[in-house]
Write an enzyme that holds these catalytic residues in place. Structure first.
Site, PDB file in Angstrom:
ATOM      1  N   PRO A  79     -18.113  -9.371   0.690  1.00  0.00           N
ATOM      2  CA  PRO A  79     -16.742  -9.313   1.224  1.00  0.00           C
ATOM      3  C   PRO A  79     -16.662  -9.889   2.625  1.00  0.00           C
ATOM      4  O   PRO A  79     -17.455  -9.539   3.504  1.00  0.00           O
ATOM      5  CB  PRO A  79     -16.428  -7.817   1.198  1.00  0.00           C
ATOM      6  CG  PRO A  79     -17.237  -7.301   0.058  1.00  0.00           C
ATOM      7  CD  PRO A  79     -18.513  -8.101   0.077  1.00  0.00           C
ATOM      8  N   CYS A  80     -15.676 -10.781   2.841  1.00  0.00           N
ATOM      9  CA  CYS A  80     -15.623 -11.541   4.082  1.00  0.00           C
ATOM     10  C   CYS A  80     -14.794 -10.869   5.166  1.00  0.00           C
ATOM     11  O   CYS A  80     -14.816 -11.298   6.318  1.00  0.00           O
ATOM     12  CB  CYS A  80     -15.056 -12.934   3.814  1.00  0.00           C
ATOM     13  SG  CYS A  80     -13.349 -12.930   3.209  1.00  0.00           S
ATOM     14  N   GLN A  81     -14.031  -9.827   4.825  1.00  0.00           N
ATOM     15  CA  GLN A  81     -13.109  -9.247   5.799  1.00  0.00           C
ATOM     16  C   GLN A  81     -13.783  -8.789   7.097  1.00  0.00           C
ATOM     17  O   GLN A  81     -13.189  -8.922   8.172  1.00  0.00           O
ATOM     18  CB  GLN A  81     -12.356  -8.078   5.165  1.00  0.00           C
ATOM     19  CG  GLN A  81     -11.361  -8.489   4.094  1.00  0.00           C
ATOM     20  CD  GLN A  81     -12.002  -8.596   2.719  1.00  0.00           C
ATOM     21  OE1 GLN A  81     -13.221  -8.550   2.592  1.00  0.00           O
ATOM     22  NE2 GLN A  81     -11.175  -8.711   1.690  1.00  0.00           N
TER      23      GLN A  81
END
Length: 389
Positions: A79-81
């Site tokens: 996940p890039c958040q």
């Protein structure tokens, strides 16, 4: 060659690695809508995904011993958040940081290689130490963080191990990374992503990232020197836009150097011009997910993508406009949302691949996806190296 896909999302990276020749023994994803997208394509017997074993789960609870030995590739985009330029920038303090799980997969499966993708924001200066920590964990996955140990202390132990004298024992990888622009690999979108690739030391890891195949200079040549681009798209001279001032300044140099090598960047027009106009209400009759969605509006930072350049980076939403920068800029200055199918084209998903979920959720799936053709370019090079090794 056998592979496992982590954090699969809607399947962009997994499709790219499958097209490169990897067979996915398991495709792991926790989001129910993203899993349903993949399952729907399995039901439709889409060739690349019909044999995937989709596992809807939290990767932190997955037992890799179920796959046995002999996995060639671990691939995934954590996940890039936590690292996104548009997020809260919490990095390792964000509970969504799944890089430790990518390291666990490498440690337990001992693949010949791995391929990990993430956002450009991972390279920002404020994350420099933690990014170095990620690389060293992937290099030496068996040097495990001790109970109660803070990550800076674990980093120090990894650094000492990495620089210590003598031959290193145990499981070790040669790891490289690069910031890649998807437009340079035939994707009709400016989308910069960090790609990390590692090879187990016994795989003779003399490898480098594949060279770009497409470039902006060739697009400028085809548009403003020969006009081939406009002729191919049957755009009459009176309807062609004026050459931007910034481009004019480069034309003399280009003419002096001659036609640039390589292929031209793909544009929005290249990607979607053959699709019916969704505002006329007939888009979904021929193409899956090609329905007009009203309500698009332009404001600073979200001004839409022009027809005759690669699209701006599609985003996952949560920035005031569903789908983020997921808009087309018309010749009259107006904007409309890209349809799901148009967005899928910009991410180089095949037309037969359909998406499930509410519109905002589907746009989130697409905004988080790895462009298929970018994944294919890197994965093909990785596979060729593993075959030769």
């Amino acid at each position: 060659m056998r592979a496992i896909e982590l954090f699969a999302g809607a399947g962009g990276l997994a499709i790219g690695t499958a097209k490169a020749g990897f067979h996915h023994e398991a495709v792991l994803e926790w989001n129910p809508d993203a899993c349903e997208t993949i399952r729907e394509n399995k039901r439709r017997k889409v060739e690349l995904v019909r044999d995937w074993e989709v596992v809807e789960c939290d990767v932190r609870k997955y037992d890799y011993s179920l796959l046995g030995e002999g996995i060639d590739l671990v691939a995934g985009g954590p996940p890039c958040q936590p690292f996104s330029l548009g997020g809260k920038h919490r990095g390792h303090e964000d509970e969504r940081d799944m890089f430790p799980e990518a390291v666990r997969a490498v440690r337990e499966l001992k693949p010949k290689g791995f391929m990990v993708e993430n956002v450009k924001g991972l390279l920002r200066q404020s994350f420099a130490s933690y990014f170095g920590y990620i690389i060293l964990q992937l290099t030496h996955p068996e040097i495990v963080k001790r109970e109660g140990e803070e990550w800076p202390d674990h980093l120090k132990r990894l650094e000492r191990h990495h620089t210590g004298k003598g031959r290193r024992s145990g499981l070790n990888y040669q790891v490289v990374f690069r910031l890649l622009n998807a437009a340079d690999y035939g994707v009709p979108q400016r989308r910069e992503r960090v790609v990390i690739v590692g090879f187990r030391e016994d795989q003779f890891p003399a490898w480098s990232f594949p060279s770009p195949t497409h470039n902006e200079e060739r697009l400028i040549w085809d548009q403003w020197v020969t006009g081939e681009y406009w002729e191919r798209h049957e755009v009459a001279k009176r309807r062609r836009p004026k050459c931007p001032e910034a481009i004019k300044a480069r034309l003399d140099r280009l003419r002096g150097e001659g036609c640039p090598s390589g292929e031209a960047w793909k544009t929005v027009r290249d990607a979607i011009a053959d699709l019916p106009d969704p505002t006329r209400g007939n888009g979904g009759e021929t193409f899956h997910n090609h329905l007009f969605n009203p309500g698009a509006r332009s404001y600073p930072g979200h001004t839409g993508s022009p027809w005759d350049a690669p699209a701006k980076t599609l985003k996952a939403g949560g920035h005031g406009v569903p789908g983020g920068e997921n808009m087309l800029l018309g010749a009259d200055g107006g904007v409309r949302y890209f349809t799901v199918r148009e967005s899928a084209r910009l991410q180089t998903f095949p037309d037969e691949y359909v998406f499930r979920g509410a519109w905002g959720e589907v746009m989130r799936q697409l905004g988080n996806a790895v462009p298929v053709n970018l994944a294919l370019a890197v994965a093909s090079s990785v596979k060729a190296h593993l075959m030769s090794a």
